[in-house]
Design a protein around this motif. Structure first.
Motif, PDB file in Angstrom:
ATOM      1  N   GLY A  86       0.778  -1.281   0.187  1.00 54.30           N
ATOM      2  CA  GLY A  86      -0.070  -0.118   0.021  1.00 54.30           C
ATOM      3  C   GLY A  86       0.964   1.263   0.122  1.00 54.30           C
ATOM      4  N   ARG A  87       2.138   1.315  -0.074  1.00 55.77           N
ATOM      5  CA  ARG A  87       3.025   2.241  -0.294  1.00 55.77           C
ATOM      6  C   ARG A  87       2.969   3.226  -1.556  1.00 55.77           C
ATOM      7  N   ALA A  88       2.962   4.425  -1.444  1.00 50.95           N
ATOM      8  CA  ALA A  88       2.916   4.959  -2.724  1.00 50.95           C
ATOM      9  C   ALA A  88       4.292   4.862  -3.633  1.00 50.95           C
ATOM     10  N   TYR A  89       3.968   3.620  -4.290  1.00 53.00           N
ATOM     11  CA  TYR A  89       5.378   3.395  -5.261  1.00 53.00           C
ATOM     12  C   TYR A  89       4.586   2.422  -6.229  1.00 53.00           C
ATOM     13  N   GLU A  90       5.576   1.580  -7.176  1.00 56.44           N
ATOM     14  CA  GLU A  90       5.201   1.028  -8.330  1.00 56.44           C
ATOM     15  C   GLU A  90       4.336  -0.077  -7.845  1.00 56.44           C
ATOM     16  N   ASP A 147      -0.885  -3.506  -7.320  1.00 59.01           N
ATOM     17  CA  ASP A 147      -2.015  -3.829  -6.665  1.00 59.01           C
ATOM     18  C   ASP A 147      -3.332  -3.279  -7.208  1.00 59.01           C
ATOM     19  N   ALA A 148      -3.181  -1.928  -7.351  1.00 59.91           N
ATOM     20  CA  ALA A 148      -4.406  -1.249  -7.755  1.00 59.91           C
ATOM     21  C   ALA A 148      -5.096  -1.507  -9.175  1.00 59.91           C
ATOM     22  N   ALA A 181      -0.961   0.448   8.898  1.00 58.55           N
ATOM     23  CA  ALA A 181       0.405   0.599   8.465  1.00 58.55           C
ATOM     24  C   ALA A 181       0.702   0.165   7.037  1.00 58.55           C
ATOM     25  N   VAL A 182      -0.314  -0.403   6.410  1.00 55.25           N
ATOM     26  CA  VAL A 182      -0.273  -1.124   5.124  1.00 55.25           C
ATOM     27  C   VAL A 182       0.116   0.050   4.371  1.00 55.25           C
ATOM     28  N   VAL A 192      -4.414   6.870  -6.075  1.00 57.50           N
ATOM     29  CA  VAL A 192      -4.960   5.643  -5.091  1.00 57.50           C
ATOM     30  C   VAL A 192      -4.474   5.725  -3.541  1.00 57.50           C
ATOM     31  N   HIS A 193      -3.439   6.174  -3.318  1.00 56.39           N
ATOM     32  CA  HIS A 193      -2.849   6.270  -2.013  1.00 56.39           C
ATOM     33  C   HIS A 193      -3.665   7.129  -1.213  1.00 56.39           C
TER      34      HIS A 193
END
Length: 421
Positions: free
Chosen positions: A184-188, A193-194, A238-239, A390-391
């Protein structure tokens, strides 16, 4: 495809002709067993050919890795000869990479056609597929059996099963357990996932093959709303800072019922220090409701040669060896890395060590590709805008409808002439 014995014969021939040994540098990742295997395989090639290979690590975060590569290549540096690159980067790095077709002897024809297509820009083969990836759902077999549940077929079923098991286990004293962990971090990784969530609800692929921005639609809005509802209920907040390894750490510690991750996590779940050894199952990612589809993002990594290498022919030889059937089979047996060579999915030893790979071959042939081909050199900017939007939804800073309407406008402004080629 040359074997190590053949490489040794080639080395002897070169030595007899007075060709001096060279030192090559290869950049490898370090997720799971990546680095140790890359070092082991490169050193085997070096010993047999009479050359030296230095292996350097790069950031696990793919955004940071790409930024580092771009900096090195933009300076025309010859410090790294061989780069491990994501399947979506050939278009971004095209001007800095060597065409491998003159060195491949047609080996690319044995690999998955989709990955070869991703590696080909302007008719040039800029990378060789090394290992393939597709998103998978990992689950605790023991916990599903305990509560008499089946692996979920839809995201709605996953949420219900995750909540039931999570609540019951916490009531029994296991207060660390969560229902579902993912990236869920803002990265590739979040883009992957999205994309899976959205495609599973038949919401498209952000930008379609014809270059049309398609992200702002009811199905995509529903998909992001569904995922946002997981955060803080079946998924820890925390995800929002999790990558692959953080999710894997929680799951392998026995603190999650379900996990979305890549195939590499399978072998690590079977090690002696895994708290859930022998308790893990794998299945396709769920559908988006009864009318949805199973959708797995196409992932994987390739090897390419820098245009600034002082030894491009030798570097290409290293790439061809590392991406060949012999090494790919060994990597599959040792660390469950998925081959990119189609025939290896019929190998009995590989299927015995990795039972899920027999079914995965069809999954890999029908994965959801990120829109890297349609957006070419601007893919990283497109993905950055996508994962940020998405984040924001997952973190509760924006609702799905507003986030995707804004994203649509941003992507159309970014497109050359207002439309992607």
């Amino acid at each position: 495809m040359r074997t190590l014995i053949q490489w040794g014969a080639l080395a002897a021939t070169l030595a007899s002709c007075g060709v001096q040994a060279a030192t090559l540098t290869i950049s490898c990742g370090a997720v799971g067993h990546e680095f140790e295997l890359c070092k082991e395989e490169s050193e085997a090639w070096a010993r047999t050919t009479g050359n030296e290979v230095q292996v350097v690590t790069t950031p696990n975060d793919s955004n940071e890795r790409l930024a580092l590569y771009q900096q090195i290549l933009a300076n025309g540096s010859d410090k790294i000869d061989v780069f491990q690159i994501d399947v979506v980067w050939p278009g971004v790095l095209a001007n800095h990479l060597v065409d491998l077709r003159p060195y491949s002897q047609g080996a690319e024809k044995t690999h998955f056609a989709g990955m070869v297509a991703n590696a080909t820009v302007g008719g040039k083969l800029l990378a060789m597929p090394w290992f393939s990836d597709a998103g998978l759902l990992y689950y605790r077999k023991d916990l599903l059996q305990k509560y008499r549940l089946q692996p979920p077929g839809t995201w709605e079923e996953l949420a219900a099963s995750a909540r039931r098991i999570q609540d019951a286990e916490r009531a029994a004293g296991n207060d660390k357990i969560w229902g579902f962990v993912w990236q869920g971090r803002a990265y590739e990784g979040l883009s992957c996932d999205a994309l899976e969530w959205i495609a599973s609800y038949n919401g498209g692929t952000v930008v379609d093959a014809q270059g049309k921005v398609t992200i702002n639609n009811p199905q995509a809005i529903k998909a992001l709303g569904t995922a946002a509802a997981w955060v803080g209920t079946i998924t820890p907040r925390a995800v929002l800072n999790y990558g692959e390894e953080e999710a894997r750490g929680v799951f392998l510690a026995g603190n999650a019922v379900f996990m979305r991750n890549w195939p590499y996590a399978w072998s690590l779940a079977q090690t002696e220090d895994s708290a859930i050894r022998g308790k893990v199952g794998i299945t396709a990612l769920p559908k988006g409701g009864a009318n949805g589809r199973n959708a797995a993002a196409l992932g994987g990594w390739m090897l390419s040669v820098s245009r600034y290498s002082k030894h491009p022919k030798l570097a290409a030889g290293l790439v061809m060896y590392l991406t060949g059937a012999e090494v790919q089979k060994r990597r599959a047996l040792k660390a469950s890395y998925n081959p990119t060579i189609v025939a290896l999915y019929r190998d009995a030893a590989i299927l015995q060590a990795n039972p899920f790979m027999g079914e995965l071959s069809s999954t890999l042939a029908a994965t959801v590709a990120r829109p890297s081909s349609a957006t070419a050199g601007k893919y990283n900017q497109v993905s950055n805008l996508f994962w940020d939007a998405v984040h924001d939804v997952l973190a509760g800073r924006e609702n799905p409808a507003n986030a995707l309407a804004s994203l649509e406008q941003q992507l159309e402004r970014l497109a050359p002439g207002g439309k992607w080629p």
